[in-house]
Design a protein around this motif. Structure first.
Motif, mmCIF file in Angstrom:
data_model
loop_
_atom_site.group_PDB
_atom_site.id
_atom_site.type_symbol
_atom_site.label_atom_id
_atom_site.label_comp_id
_atom_site.label_asym_id
_atom_site.label_seq_id
_atom_site.Cartn_x
_atom_site.Cartn_y
_atom_site.Cartn_z
ATOM 1 N N UNK A 78 -35.368 56.765 -9.127
ATOM 2 C CA UNK A 78 -34.457 55.679 -8.780
ATOM 3 C C UNK A 78 -33.057 56.003 -9.277
ATOM 4 N N UNK A 79 -32.076 55.715 -8.435
ATOM 5 C CA UNK A 79 -30.674 55.904 -8.786
ATOM 6 C C UNK A 79 -30.095 54.578 -9.245
ATOM 7 N N UNK A 80 -29.394 54.596 -10.364
ATOM 8 C CA UNK A 80 -28.636 53.430 -10.815
ATOM 9 C C UNK A 80 -27.181 53.704 -10.472
ATOM 10 N N UNK A 81 -26.616 52.863 -9.591
ATOM 11 C CA UNK A 81 -25.290 53.135 -9.040
ATOM 12 C C UNK A 81 -24.335 52.008 -9.408
ATOM 13 N N UNK A 82 -23.097 52.362 -9.675
ATOM 14 C CA UNK A 82 -22.094 51.392 -10.100
ATOM 15 C C UNK A 82 -20.847 51.517 -9.231
ATOM 16 N N UNK A 83 -20.043 50.444 -9.211
ATOM 17 C CA UNK A 83 -18.797 50.433 -8.436
ATOM 18 C C UNK A 83 -17.901 49.323 -8.957
ATOM 19 N N UNK A 84 -16.585 49.452 -8.789
ATOM 20 C CA UNK A 84 -15.697 48.324 -9.097
ATOM 21 C C UNK A 84 -16.019 47.156 -8.164
ATOM 22 N N UNK A 85 -15.950 45.949 -8.682
ATOM 23 C CA UNK A 85 -16.347 44.792 -7.890
ATOM 24 C C UNK A 85 -15.279 44.340 -6.896
ATOM 25 N N UNK A 86 -13.996 44.429 -7.286
ATOM 26 C CA UNK A 86 -12.927 43.855 -6.470
ATOM 27 C C UNK A 86 -12.873 44.411 -5.048
ATOM 28 N N UNK A 87 -12.932 45.728 -4.817
ATOM 29 C CA UNK A 87 -12.880 46.217 -3.431
ATOM 30 C C UNK A 87 -14.017 45.680 -2.568
ATOM 31 N N UNK A 88 -15.190 45.554 -3.150
ATOM 32 C CA UNK A 88 -16.317 45.019 -2.396
ATOM 33 C C UNK A 88 -16.106 43.552 -2.071
ATOM 34 N N UNK A 89 -15.594 42.785 -3.023
ATOM 35 C CA UNK A 89 -15.370 41.360 -2.797
ATOM 36 C C UNK A 89 -14.319 41.119 -1.714
ATOM 37 N N UNK A 123 -19.968 46.232 -10.532
ATOM 38 C CA UNK A 123 -21.183 46.015 -9.771
ATOM 39 C C UNK A 123 -22.160 47.145 -10.048
ATOM 40 N N UNK A 124 -23.442 46.829 -10.028
ATOM 41 C CA UNK A 124 -24.445 47.884 -10.132
ATOM 42 C C UNK A 124 -25.675 47.483 -9.328
ATOM 43 N N UNK A 125 -26.455 48.466 -8.968
ATOM 44 C CA UNK A 125 -27.689 48.239 -8.228
ATOM 45 C C UNK A 125 -28.626 49.402 -8.484
ATOM 46 N N UNK A 126 -29.861 49.236 -8.091
ATOM 47 C CA UNK A 126 -30.872 50.271 -8.258
ATOM 48 C C UNK A 126 -31.495 50.545 -6.884
ATOM 49 N N UNK A 163 -20.080 53.050 -4.262
ATOM 50 C CA UNK A 163 -20.979 53.188 -5.416
ATOM 51 C C UNK A 163 -21.206 54.665 -5.726
ATOM 52 N N UNK A 164 -21.243 54.963 -7.014
ATOM 53 C CA UNK A 164 -21.564 56.312 -7.481
ATOM 54 C C UNK A 164 -22.703 56.208 -8.493
ATOM 55 N N UNK A 196 -22.292 42.562 -12.349
ATOM 56 C CA UNK A 196 -22.969 41.864 -11.260
ATOM 57 C C UNK A 196 -24.049 42.781 -10.697
ATOM 58 N N UNK A 197 -25.295 42.300 -10.734
ATOM 59 C CA UNK A 197 -26.427 43.089 -10.249
ATOM 60 C C UNK A 197 -26.788 42.652 -8.836
ATOM 61 N N UNK A 198 -26.835 43.593 -7.904
ATOM 62 C CA UNK A 198 -27.205 43.314 -6.521
ATOM 63 C C UNK A 198 -28.628 43.797 -6.260
ATOM 64 N N UNK A 199 -29.376 43.007 -5.504
ATOM 65 C CA UNK A 199 -30.739 43.403 -5.182
ATOM 66 C C UNK A 199 -31.263 42.612 -4.008
ATOM 67 N N UNK A 200 -32.464 42.980 -3.551
ATOM 68 C CA UNK A 200 -33.142 42.287 -2.456
ATOM 69 C C UNK A 200 -32.262 42.179 -1.216
#
Length: 309
Positions: free
Chosen positions: A156-167, A275-278, A295-296, A239-243
């Motif tokens: 599993x990859x744990x990936x992160x990104x700045x939140x503002x561009x996504x928002x 932001x982060x997600x798995x 995300x990286x 902020x964790x994103x999932x589902x």
């Protein structure tokens, strides 16, 4: 909305997320997080308000171990028991994440003894014994022993990104409905829940657990199954994103991006900046989507199933 004060009508605004509108009244969740509930006959006018602009801010800092612990709070197992610095987690088999040992730090006993106790603990619950191996993060001798047993899989990859561009990508936000609870339609779109009653109960507790949880839904036509869903858990600056699920017939239409952007805007309103997600490494479509969203990879982990005696 209006209310009578001293026999005269007084008008005031309630700005926030429309959580429900039914026979019991209207519930709006403002930025403070405390819902405001009032009778429908007090409603004078309403209009959609665009998401609050996300502020530019640096990514919060978190090493792999810290981020894994944050992630565990956002997906809390029904049953948790410490073993030194490790945590044994069980949730009637609902997801490996909520039914595995988070092996970070020192278990407080020799490794062979720890593995035997883990086997016993999960066997008593009728569950296989999974260990979450974080790289870097888990003890080197644990990783070496599990590699020797050949028990590792599901990288599993744990990936992160700045939140503002996504928002700021929340175009089409009016299609997305936010709620503090996952209703039957949301659950019907979610693929990971079986018909087993115990699993359903565990899933509801895990999904609704966490510091500040939101569920997103893009309604389907004529009140049918949702076209897309998503889940958000806000924990301080993270902020964790999932589902994130999209109807197969509606894929490649930008719904996943829209759902994530609306959830990101909600997280930004609560002060999150990262932001982060798995995502499983073999899920190429999802990995490509998250690449496009900036995300990286922070780190990786995999599960190891201990062999039975």
């Amino acid at each position: 909305m209006s209310e009578l004060v001293g026999g005269r009508p007084v008008f005031r605004d309630v700005i926030g997320v429309l959580a429900s509108w039914d026979d019991e009244g209207i519930s709006v969740v403002p930025r403070s997080g405390e819902p405001v509930v009032f009778a429908e006959d007090l409603l004078v006018a309403g209009k959609p308000v665009p998401p609050f602009p996300a502020r530019r801010a640096p990514m919060p800092e978190a090493d792999p171990v810290s981020l894994q612990r944050i992630a565990a709070r956002s997906w809390p197992a029904v049953e948790q028991e410490p073993m030194g610095e490790w945590v044994l987690r069980a949730s009637a088999g609902f997801t490996r994440r909520a039914n595995s040992v988070q092996a970070l730090g020192d278990p407080g006993r020799p490794l062979p003894q720890a593995l035997e106790e883990i086997r016993d603990w999960y066997a008593a619950r009728g569950l296989p014994a999974y260990v979450e191996v974080v790289r870097p993060g888990s003890p080197a001798d644990l990783a070496a022993e599990l590699d020797r047993l050949g028990a590792g899989y599901a990288e599993t990859l744990v990936r992160t990104a700045p939140l503002a561009p996504l928002a700021r990508a929340a175009a089409g936000h009016e299609r997305v409905r936010l709620s503090r609870t996952a209703d039957a339609r949301w659950m019907a779109r979610y693929r990971r829940v079986s018909a087993d009653t115990a699993v359903e109960r565990a899933a509801a507790r895990v999904l609704h657990g966490g510091p500040s949880v939101w569920f997103a839904t893009v309604p389907g036509p004529a009140g049918g199954a949702p076209l897309a869903i998503g889940r958000l858990a806000v924990d301080g600056p993270w902020a964790c994103f999932g589902a994130i699920e999209v109807d197969p017939e509606a894929r490649r239409s930008g719904l996943a991006t829209t759902v994530m952007a609306v959830l990101a805007a909600r997280a930004a309103e609560e002060g999150a900046t990262g932001a982060y997600l798995q995502v499983e490494a073999e899920n190429g479509g999802a990995v490509a989507l998250y690449d496009r969203l900036g995300f990286t990879t922070s780190h990786t982990y995999h599960y190891a199933r201990l062999p039975e005696r």
